[in-house]
Enzyme design. Structure first.
Site, mmCIF file in Angstrom:
data_model
loop_
_atom_site.group_PDB
_atom_site.id
_atom_site.type_symbol
_atom_site.label_atom_id
_atom_site.label_comp_id
_atom_site.label_asym_id
_atom_site.label_seq_id
_atom_site.Cartn_x
_atom_site.Cartn_y
_atom_site.Cartn_z
ATOM 1 N N HIS A 64 0.827 -1.208 0.000
ATOM 2 C CA HIS A 64 0.000 0.000 0.000
ATOM 3 C C HIS A 64 0.864 1.260 0.000
ATOM 4 O O HIS A 64 0.552 2.235 -0.683
ATOM 5 C CB HIS A 64 -0.917 0.013 1.230
ATOM 6 C CG HIS A 64 -1.792 -1.191 1.302
ATOM 7 N ND1 HIS A 64 -2.234 -1.733 2.486
ATOM 8 C CD2 HIS A 64 -2.301 -1.991 0.331
ATOM 9 C CE1 HIS A 64 -2.977 -2.792 2.240
ATOM 10 N NE2 HIS A 64 -3.028 -2.978 0.943
ATOM 11 N N ASP A 115 -5.918 6.025 0.482
ATOM 12 C CA ASP A 115 -5.895 4.741 -0.215
ATOM 13 C C ASP A 115 -7.134 3.933 0.170
ATOM 14 O O ASP A 115 -7.902 4.299 1.059
ATOM 15 C CB ASP A 115 -4.576 4.005 -0.005
ATOM 16 C CG ASP A 115 -4.475 3.199 1.285
ATOM 17 O OD1 ASP A 115 -5.465 3.084 2.027
ATOM 18 O OD2 ASP A 115 -3.386 2.658 1.555
#
Length: 500
Positions: free
Chosen positions: A19, A116
């Site tokens: 991520h 995100d």
């Protein structure tokens, strides 16, 4: 915004290399190609050496500002059986008070916030501070469509998705085989399913826009469905911006030893496109039996290889997600006896970590046996390297299907590696198919065409470049609207006080 003002965007990342890396790449891309000031807020796991090294290296960059949010203790909220997605969502949720205070301290310089896909619960913070807000999905459009439409599937389908006889239909998109669903959908009774529905599914509905790390030529059908299909549009009301494929061009230094140089020097001595690169990403692990079969399969193929290995795990393919880091340089004891000696003339084994971008971009590398993480897929495609798809967890089974059936740049085992051990003879055949046989030449031709398509999309005037420009224009328009709204609100409050 005035012409002299520089847009300043904050990006919030959840923990884990899979991520953090795409968020860093997005930040660098905005700063380098779109003249945007970027501050990246990273919720850290506190348990990954590689994560710490990556952030330490990234902090040296003058392109972007990085603010690390210390890991919170969630040990009282999870146990040994808690799945990875649940851990991730709980860790982010428990970090939100700190996230809010950190963003509040920076709100005077921020013009917008991008989060995100695991940080969508932070979107209300952006709205509270009157910041235009967007979700960044470092994956593909097909995954996004499944995640969005899961809100409908949850009501329509009884029992487990994996027990369905027919593929799961998504309006306007290729159906998803039950066995290919993302990890949280494998068991609807597990907490990670409800977390997935809450954080990922509903999160897409709250933002001003969705940025995706894909491009028009790669997924025209799924992108069209997200934009035009009435059912999907009724769930996702915000605009979709395909801005990819964004990936690392020069990997951050994580391993400070000579491993990096040693691998590249070894590759320098090999002939063009003769080496198979084998890696299962930052978090993937194999069982002891599968590790042994892979070792013998590579040995039987007699194909040159670089293999990034880590200790086996019997408790899950994503065991290393939060703990990735470099181990000692001793000989790995979990490989078959004599394997290193028997393969020393054509194979190179590296423990835990290597410089993937430089390896994939090396002329000697002609194939990639990959876990199908989207970051790795894009790094392989943009370097023109065909793949052996070996999905392990998360959305990787869907990715493997895109690579093999959609894009024609990979082959895969007959059965899912997470369902059954792939035996050495099949591994030998897969390796030779990609590296030696006619089918491998076709894969290589396809991936090189796709590489050119990706380069065109990102170039000035290309579809992804234009899409990013549209997203930036949308931010600027919303800033103007928000400023107008807040100034009107201030006037109204002042007038109200005047009447008292």
């Amino acid at each position: 915004m005035g012409s002299s003002e520089k847009l300043h965007v904050g990006i919030l990342s959840s923990p884990g290399l899979g991520h953090i890396i795409p968020v860093l790449v997005l930040g660098s891309h905005l700063a380098t190609h779109h003249n945007v000031s970027v501050t990246i807020f990273v919720i850290t796991s506190g348990s990954s050496l590689a994560e710490k090294e990556l952030l330490k290296s990234a902090n040296k960059s003058k392109l972007i500002d990085i603010v690390e949010i210390p890991a919170v203790d969630i040990s009282n909220l999870i146990d040994a059986n808690t799945k990875m997605v649940t851990q991730l969502c709980v860790l982010v949720r428990e970090s939100l008070p700190v996230v809010k205070s950190v963003i509040f301290a920076k709100k005077h310089i921020l013009d917008a916030l991008i989060v995100d896909l695991f940080c969508t619960e932070a979107l209300p913070i952006a709205k509270e501070f009157w910041l235009p807000n967007y979700v960044y999905v470092p994956c593909n459009a097909w995954f996004t469509a499944l995640t969005v439409y899961c809100q409908v599937l949850d009501k329509e389908i009884e029992g487990q998705y994996v027990d369905q006889d027919e593929p799961l239909k998504i309006p306007g998109c290729k159906p998803v085989r039950p066995e290919d669903v993302v990890d949280p959908m494998l068991d609807r009774n597990d907490q990670q399913y409800s977390e997935y529905m809450r954080v990922l599914g509903l999160g897409f509905c709250l933002s001003d826009g969705i940025l995706m790390n894909t491009w028009e030529d790669a997924e025209p059908g799924s992108l069209k469905a997200l934009r035009e299909n009435e059912t999907l549009k009724s769930i996702v009301k915000s605009t979709v911006y395909p801005i990819g494929p964004l990936c690392r061009r020069d990997e951050q230094i994580i391993d400070g030893s000579d491993n990096r140089n040693f691998v590249l020097k070894w590759l320098d001595e090999q002939t063009q496109e003769s080496v198979l690169y084998v890696s299962f990403g930052s978090g993937g692990t194999l069982s002891s039996k599968q590790l042994t079969e892979l070792a013998f399969g590579l040995e039987l193929s007699q194909q040159k290889f670089v293999w990034i290995v880590r200790p086996p795990s019997e408790v899950g393919a994503d065991k290393s997600f939060f703990t990735t880091g470099k181990e000692g340089d001793d000989t790995p004891q979990y490989l078959p006896e004599g394997f290193l000696t028997r393969t020393q003339d054509f194979g190179l084994v590296v423990q835990m970590w290597a410089d993937q971008v430089r390896i994939l971009s090396h002329p000697s590398v002609g194939g990639f046996l990959s876990h199908c993480g989207w970051n790795s897929n894009i790094e392989s495609i943009t370097n023109g390297v065909p793949m052996i798809a070996w999905p392990l967890y998360a959305e990787q089974r869907q990715n493997a299907t895109i690579l093999t059936e959609g894009l024609g740049v990979a082959v895969r085992p007959k059965v899912l590696p997470t369902k059954k051990v792939v035996e050495r003879e099949e591994i030998k055949k897969l390796v030779r198919t990609v590296m030696q046989y006619r089918e491998g030449k076709e894969l290589r031709e396809n991936v090189k065409k796709l590489k050119m398509s990706a380069e065109k999309a990102l170039s000035v005037g290309g579809s992804s470049h234009n899409s990013m420009c549209e997203a930036i224009k949308d931010i600027e328009k919303r800033i103007h609207c928000y400023k107008k709204s807040t100034s009107e609100e201030t006037v109204q409050k002042a007038n109200g006080k005047g009447h008292i």
